[in-house]
Design a protein around this motif. Structure first.
Motif, PDB file in Angstrom:
ATOM      1  N   GLY A  18       0.839  -1.146  -0.096  1.00 53.61           N
ATOM      2  CA  GLY A  18       0.031   0.239   0.021  1.00 53.61           C
ATOM      3  C   GLY A  18       0.808   1.210   0.042  1.00 53.61           C
ATOM      4  O   GLY A  18       0.506   2.379  -0.665  1.00 53.61           O
ATOM      5  N   ARG A  19       2.132   1.130   0.408  1.00 55.45           N
ATOM      6  CA  ARG A  19       2.920   2.396   0.583  1.00 55.45           C
ATOM      7  C   ARG A  19       3.585   2.450  -0.637  1.00 55.45           C
ATOM      8  O   ARG A  19       4.392   3.508  -0.901  1.00 55.45           O
ATOM      9  N   GLY A  20       3.614   1.427  -1.710  1.00 58.12           N
ATOM     10  CA  GLY A  20       4.006   1.535  -3.075  1.00 58.12           C
ATOM     11  C   GLY A  20       5.440   0.905  -3.028  1.00 58.12           C
ATOM     12  O   GLY A  20       6.176   1.173  -4.003  1.00 58.12           O
ATOM     13  N   GLU A  21       5.951   0.012  -2.156  1.00 53.43           N
ATOM     14  CA  GLU A  21       7.123  -0.456  -2.118  1.00 53.43           C
ATOM     15  C   GLU A  21       7.245  -1.521  -3.402  1.00 53.43           C
ATOM     16  O   GLU A  21       6.161  -2.321  -3.470  1.00 53.43           O
ATOM     17  N   ALA A  22       8.107  -1.712  -3.913  1.00 51.48           N
ATOM     18  CA  ALA A  22       8.289  -2.492  -4.836  1.00 51.48           C
ATOM     19  C   ALA A  22       8.458  -3.878  -4.142  1.00 51.48           C
ATOM     20  O   ALA A  22       9.149  -4.097  -3.267  1.00 51.48           O
ATOM     21  N   MET A  23       7.989  -4.987  -5.151  1.00 51.14           N
ATOM     22  CA  MET A  23       7.875  -6.372  -4.402  1.00 51.14           C
ATOM     23  C   MET A  23       8.470  -7.431  -5.226  1.00 51.14           C
ATOM     24  O   MET A  23       7.657  -8.126  -6.124  1.00 51.14           O
ATOM     25  N   GLU A  24       9.697  -7.661  -5.203  1.00 55.52           N
ATOM     26  CA  GLU A  24      10.444  -8.766  -5.666  1.00 55.52           C
ATOM     27  C   GLU A  24      11.053  -9.248  -4.657  1.00 55.52           C
ATOM     28  O   GLU A  24      12.148  -9.109  -4.264  1.00 55.52           O
ATOM     29  N   VAL A  25      10.445 -10.402  -3.989  1.00 54.46           N
ATOM     30  CA  VAL A  25      11.010 -11.032  -2.684  1.00 54.46           C
ATOM     31  C   VAL A  25      10.470 -12.202  -2.403  1.00 54.46           C
ATOM     32  O   VAL A  25       9.434 -12.791  -2.935  1.00 54.46           O
ATOM     33  N   VAL A  26      11.470 -13.004  -1.668  1.00 55.83           N
ATOM     34  CA  VAL A  26      11.107 -14.479  -1.258  1.00 55.83           C
ATOM     35  C   VAL A  26      11.054 -14.300   0.246  1.00 55.83           C
ATOM     36  O   VAL A  26      12.195 -13.818   0.897  1.00 55.83           O
ATOM     37  N   ILE A  27      10.092 -14.506   1.007  1.00 59.11           N
ATOM     38  CA  ILE A  27      10.070 -14.818   2.359  1.00 59.11           C
ATOM     39  C   ILE A  27       9.961 -16.162   2.818  1.00 59.11           C
ATOM     40  O   ILE A  27       9.201 -16.897   2.402  1.00 59.11           O
ATOM     41  N   LEU A  28      11.078 -16.490   3.526  1.00 59.92           N
ATOM     42  CA  LEU A  28      11.512 -17.640   4.075  1.00 59.92           C
ATOM     43  C   LEU A  28      10.560 -18.377   5.155  1.00 59.92           C
ATOM     44  O   LEU A  28      10.847 -17.530   6.087  1.00 59.92           O
ATOM     45  N   ASP A  29      10.510 -19.572   5.480  1.00 56.07           N
ATOM     46  CA  ASP A  29       9.857 -20.016   6.663  1.00 56.07           C
ATOM     47  C   ASP A  29       8.901 -19.472   7.432  1.00 56.07           C
ATOM     48  O   ASP A  29       8.835 -19.200   8.431  1.00 56.07           O
ATOM     49  N   VAL A  30       7.754 -19.110   6.761  1.00 59.92           N
ATOM     50  CA  VAL A  30       6.301 -18.733   6.963  1.00 59.92           C
ATOM     51  C   VAL A  30       5.876 -19.655   7.781  1.00 59.92           C
ATOM     52  O   VAL A  30       5.596 -20.549   7.278  1.00 59.92           O
ATOM     53  N   PRO A  31       5.346 -19.542   8.984  1.00 63.45           N
ATOM     54  CA  PRO A  31       4.456 -20.637   9.879  1.00 63.45           C
ATOM     55  C   PRO A  31       3.313 -20.778   9.172  1.00 63.45           C
ATOM     56  O   PRO A  31       2.527 -19.852   8.631  1.00 63.45           O
ATOM     57  N   ASP A  32       2.939 -22.051   8.871  1.00 60.87           N
ATOM     58  CA  ASP A  32       1.803 -22.621   7.941  1.00 60.87           C
ATOM     59  C   ASP A  32       0.702 -23.117   9.293  1.00 60.87           C
ATOM     60  O   ASP A  32       0.939 -24.099   9.838  1.00 60.87           O
ATOM     61  N   SER A  33      -0.187 -22.334   9.082  1.00 56.45           N
ATOM     62  CA  SER A  33      -1.334 -22.595   9.893  1.00 56.45           C
ATOM     63  C   SER A  33      -1.975 -23.846   9.602  1.00 56.45           C
ATOM     64  O   SER A  33      -2.774 -24.554  10.537  1.00 56.45           O
ATOM     65  N   ARG A  34      -2.071 -24.384   8.375  1.00 56.51           N
ATOM     66  CA  ARG A  34      -2.726 -25.627   8.087  1.00 56.51           C
ATOM     67  C   ARG A  34      -2.037 -26.800   8.784  1.00 56.51           C
ATOM     68  O   ARG A  34      -2.685 -27.981   9.036  1.00 56.51           O
ATOM     69  N   THR A  35      -0.687 -26.750   8.877  1.00 55.90           N
ATOM     70  CA  THR A  35       0.110 -27.995   9.354  1.00 55.90           C
ATOM     71  C   THR A  35       0.646 -27.864  10.907  1.00 55.90           C
ATOM     72  O   THR A  35       1.164 -28.793  11.381  1.00 55.90           O
ATOM     73  N   ALA A  36       0.252 -26.629  11.500  1.00 53.61           N
ATOM     74  CA  ALA A  36       0.901 -26.225  12.866  1.00 53.61           C
ATOM     75  C   ALA A  36       0.674 -27.304  13.915  1.00 53.61           C
ATOM     76  O   ALA A  36       1.378 -27.852  14.620  1.00 53.61           O
ATOM     77  N   GLY A  37      -0.852 -27.484  13.847  1.00 56.13           N
ATOM     78  CA  GLY A  37      -1.285 -28.654  15.014  1.00 56.13           C
ATOM     79  C   GLY A  37      -0.531 -29.816  14.733  1.00 56.13           C
ATOM     80  O   GLY A  37      -0.167 -30.534  15.855  1.00 56.13           O
TER      81      GLY A  37
ATOM     82  N   PRO B 227       9.653 -28.622   9.084  1.00 60.75           N
ATOM     83  CA  PRO B 227       8.128 -29.142   8.879  1.00 60.75           C
ATOM     84  C   PRO B 227       7.389 -27.730   9.308  1.00 60.75           C
ATOM     85  O   PRO B 227       7.915 -27.191  10.291  1.00 60.75           O
ATOM     86  N   GLY B 228       6.081 -27.550   9.085  1.00 59.00           N
ATOM     87  CA  GLY B 228       5.397 -26.500   9.573  1.00 59.00           C
ATOM     88  C   GLY B 228       5.536 -25.254   8.996  1.00 59.00           C
ATOM     89  O   GLY B 228       4.893 -24.340   9.520  1.00 59.00           O
ATOM     90  N   ARG B 229       6.479 -25.051   8.024  1.00 61.11           N
ATOM     91  CA  ARG B 229       6.868 -23.811   7.380  1.00 61.11           C
ATOM     92  C   ARG B 229       6.580 -23.738   5.895  1.00 61.11           C
ATOM     93  O   ARG B 229       6.490 -24.767   5.265  1.00 61.11           O
ATOM     94  N   TYR B 230       6.544 -22.781   5.149  1.00 60.24           N
ATOM     95  CA  TYR B 230       6.553 -22.790   3.641  1.00 60.24           C
ATOM     96  C   TYR B 230       7.310 -21.175   3.412  1.00 60.24           C
ATOM     97  O   TYR B 230       7.435 -20.262   4.354  1.00 60.24           O
ATOM     98  N   ASP B 231       7.501 -21.288   2.217  1.00 56.13           N
ATOM     99  CA  ASP B 231       8.220 -20.043   1.530  1.00 56.13           C
ATOM    100  C   ASP B 231       7.241 -19.412   0.618  1.00 56.13           C
ATOM    101  O   ASP B 231       6.200 -20.001   0.045  1.00 56.13           O
ATOM    102  N   VAL B 232       7.326 -18.064   0.490  1.00 59.04           N
ATOM    103  CA  VAL B 232       6.391 -17.121  -0.468  1.00 59.04           C
ATOM    104  C   VAL B 232       7.348 -16.418  -1.342  1.00 59.04           C
ATOM    105  O   VAL B 232       8.268 -15.636  -0.900  1.00 59.04           O
ATOM    106  N   ALA B 233       7.074 -16.492  -2.512  1.00 62.00           N
ATOM    107  CA  ALA B 233       7.734 -15.462  -3.772  1.00 62.00           C
ATOM    108  C   ALA B 233       6.760 -14.664  -4.164  1.00 62.00           C
ATOM    109  O   ALA B 233       5.694 -15.149  -4.556  1.00 62.00           O
ATOM    110  N   LEU B 234       6.960 -13.425  -4.179  1.00 58.95           N
ATOM    111  CA  LEU B 234       6.005 -12.481  -4.781  1.00 58.95           C
ATOM    112  C   LEU B 234       6.820 -11.422  -5.563  1.00 58.95           C
ATOM    113  O   LEU B 234       8.126 -11.293  -5.450  1.00 58.95           O
ATOM    114  N   SER B 235       6.160 -11.308  -6.840  1.00 58.48           N
ATOM    115  CA  SER B 235       6.875 -10.567  -7.740  1.00 58.48           C
ATOM    116  C   SER B 235       5.762  -9.685  -8.760  1.00 58.48           C
ATOM    117  O   SER B 235       4.546 -10.320  -8.940  1.00 58.48           O
TER     118      SER B 235
END
Length: 533
Positions: free
Chosen positions: A372-391, A446-454
């Motif tokens: 929303g602030r206009g930041e350019a977004m070519e990014v990979v975010i590593l090891d995001v906690p996964d709510s689907r497999t957390a339990g 286990p219990g994590r995933y990565d996100v790539a946005l472009s």
């Protein structure tokens, strides 16, 4: 039940010295078999608490190579028999019932939506229409985003994809092992008010691409079939042929690939689902290990597909993504989809910035604020906690780290699911016009995933940070264990008294030794019930 750390000991009775001598005698007889390269014999605790002999054997490589085609053929033939049985009632529309959310029983066979074979590993019943519908919708959306004028579907089953996709194509070929299900699909196509003139059904196995010329197709689909392949070699053979017949610019799409890295988390979730509250952690761990060892399906580490770019000529790039869907079930939690694009490799896009996930900067809300602030977004975010497999991951870790006698009811509760739902990222991508890839974690955690946005339309290629030693499971391994165990037990019975014939015989890749050359029994797996005669 108390777990025992294995120690070299031979027979259920006698002194330690005589026991070691007897163990050596058993091992010596085992290595006389032409298929055995090395062997070790130990005393292990059986599931009912008794001490019994267990043998470990390393097979001769040539023996495996010689028997592999026979076992692979038997494996494929076995699945054909299973499918013929599962689909036996498809023409009559009585393949079973499922219980949807409202509690009413409905037939699993519906026009153009036959859920035969889509059974839950937890309940054993057919999955709900919502679960299967969401899974099919996801595959259809991804397939139609790829070139699809001329399509080959390998393993079409009851035709749910075919009936959704074929009318959008010029030609659609669909293959399956089961002639019975193909006849049922043909009857439905013939009876449909909508014509399907471009559809051809072929009864054949996955490696058979005869009749298809090089560069003749736009898309090859394999949805929820890889798990039935007998080996990594078979999978490579299928993919090599699939890439051959796809034209430059086309693609090979694999849906519902089971993730090898989550094998024990998956089986832990199933065993805990069926367990009583008083079940002990040690016994549950044994069941999980046994279920994982006995799993007769092919599971694939995502790194297998990352390595294909160097193996298969003509492969442009490899895309790996988690399953899409709002329902957290065994499909969305423990499987992923793969897109193999064929043709010349494009010039690399902008180099993405790599960030480790932090709540303040890497959550969906935080990233949307940055956008929303206009930041350019070519990014990979590593090891995001996964709510689907957390339990499931939390339960598996608690089970693995607890004392053997700890009751299931006393294990730490995983609590409410924490983390980010993968679907939130795809939704954000649609809102902001981003290309989004939600992938298995490069770290393998286990219990994590990565996100790539472009914004450029090209996300960073997926590759593991640390290549795994084993990239697929070995469905034929338990067949080898059973066959060879029967042969070896017969050999021992001819030369040794009954109390020196091991109750369990397991096939392993190697016999582990310490630096001083002594056996490191603690690294040997616990033989499973499947190794019994």
């Amino acid at each position: 039940m108390t777990e025992r750390r294995p120690a070299p000991a031979p027979a259920p009775s006698g002194t330690a010295a005589s026991g070691q001598a007897a163990a050596a005698t058993v091992a010596r007889h085992l290595t006389r078999h032409p298929a055995v390269e090395d062997a070790a014999v130990l005393l292990r605790a059986s599931p009912d608490g008794r001490d019994e002999l267990a043998a470990y054997v390393v097979p001769v490589a040539g023996y495996l190579a010689a028997r592999a085609p026979e076992w692979a053929s038997e494996h494929v033939g076995g699945w054909k028999d299973v499918f013929e049985h599962v689909y036996r009632d498809v023409p009559a529309g009585t393949a079973g019932t499922a219980r949807p959310a409202d509690g009413a029983d409905v037939p699993s066979v519906e026009p153009e939506f036959d859920r035969s074979g889509w059974n839950s590993s937890y309940t054993g019943t057919v999955m709900t229409r919502r679960e299967v519908g969401e899974a099919i919708d996801s595959i259809v959306d991804q397939a139609t985003a790829l070139p699809h004028r001329r399509v080959l579907e390998v393993g079409c089953g009851t035709g749910m994809l075919l009936q959704r996709l074929a009318q959008r194509t010029e030609r659609y070929w669909a293959t399956d092992l089961s002639g019975r299900v193909l006849r049922a699909v043909q009857q439905r196509l013939d009876a449909s008010p909508r014509p399907y003139p471009g559809v051809t059904l072929l009864e054949r196995e996955g490696t058979d691409f005869s009749g298809f010329d090089d560069d003749s197709l736009d898309l090859v689909l394999l949805n929820s079939v890889v798990q039935y392949f007998p080996s990594a070699h078979y999978l490579r053979e299928v993919l090599r042929e699939a890439v051959r017949v796809v034209r430059p610019g086309g693609a090979v799409f694999l849906g519902d690939v089971r993730d090898l890295r989550l094998l024990h988390v998956f089986h832990s979730s199933v065993e805990v689902f069926h367990a009583e509250s008083g079940s002990r952690a040690g016994e549950l761990r044994r069941r999980v290990r046994a279920a994982a060892a006995e799993d007769g399906e092919l599971l694939v580490d995502p790194g297998f597909f990352a390595a294909l770019a160097a193996e298969l000529p003509g492969l442009r790039d490899v895309g790996v993504q988690l399953k899409r869907g709002t329902v957290a079930n065994e499909l969305t939690k423990f499987r992923y989809d793969v897109t193999l694009r064929v043709g010349e490799r494009p010039r690399p896009g902008p180099e993405p910035r790599v960030e480790r996930w932090e709540p303040a900067s890497g959550s969906v809300a935080a990233v949307e604020s940055r956008l929303g602030r206009g930041e350019a977004m070519e990014v990979v975010i590593l090891d995001v906690p996964d709510s689907r497999t957390a339990g499931d991951v939390a339960t598996w870790r608690a089970l693995s780290g607890s004392a053997p006698d700890t009751r299931l009811a006393d294990l730490p509760s995983p609590g409410a699911p924490r983390g980010e739902a993968p679907g939130l990222w795809w939704a954000a991508g649609r809102r902001y016009g981003l290309t989004v890839a939600v992938t298995p974690p490069r770290s393998g955690t286990p219990g994590r995933y990565d996100v790539a946005l472009s914004r450029s339309g090209s996300t960073a290629p997926w590759a593991p940070r640390t290549p795994a030693d084993t990239l697929t499971s070995a469905p034929l391994h338990h067949v080898l264990s059973d066959d060879l165990a029967v042969e070896l037990r017969g050999l021992l019975a001819e030369h040794l008294p009954p109390d020196l014939v091991p109750a369990r015989i397991a096939v392993v890749d190697r016999i582990p030794h310490r630096p001083d050359g002594t056996l490191d029994a603690g690294l040997l797996p616990e033989p499973t019930d499947g190794a019994r005669e």
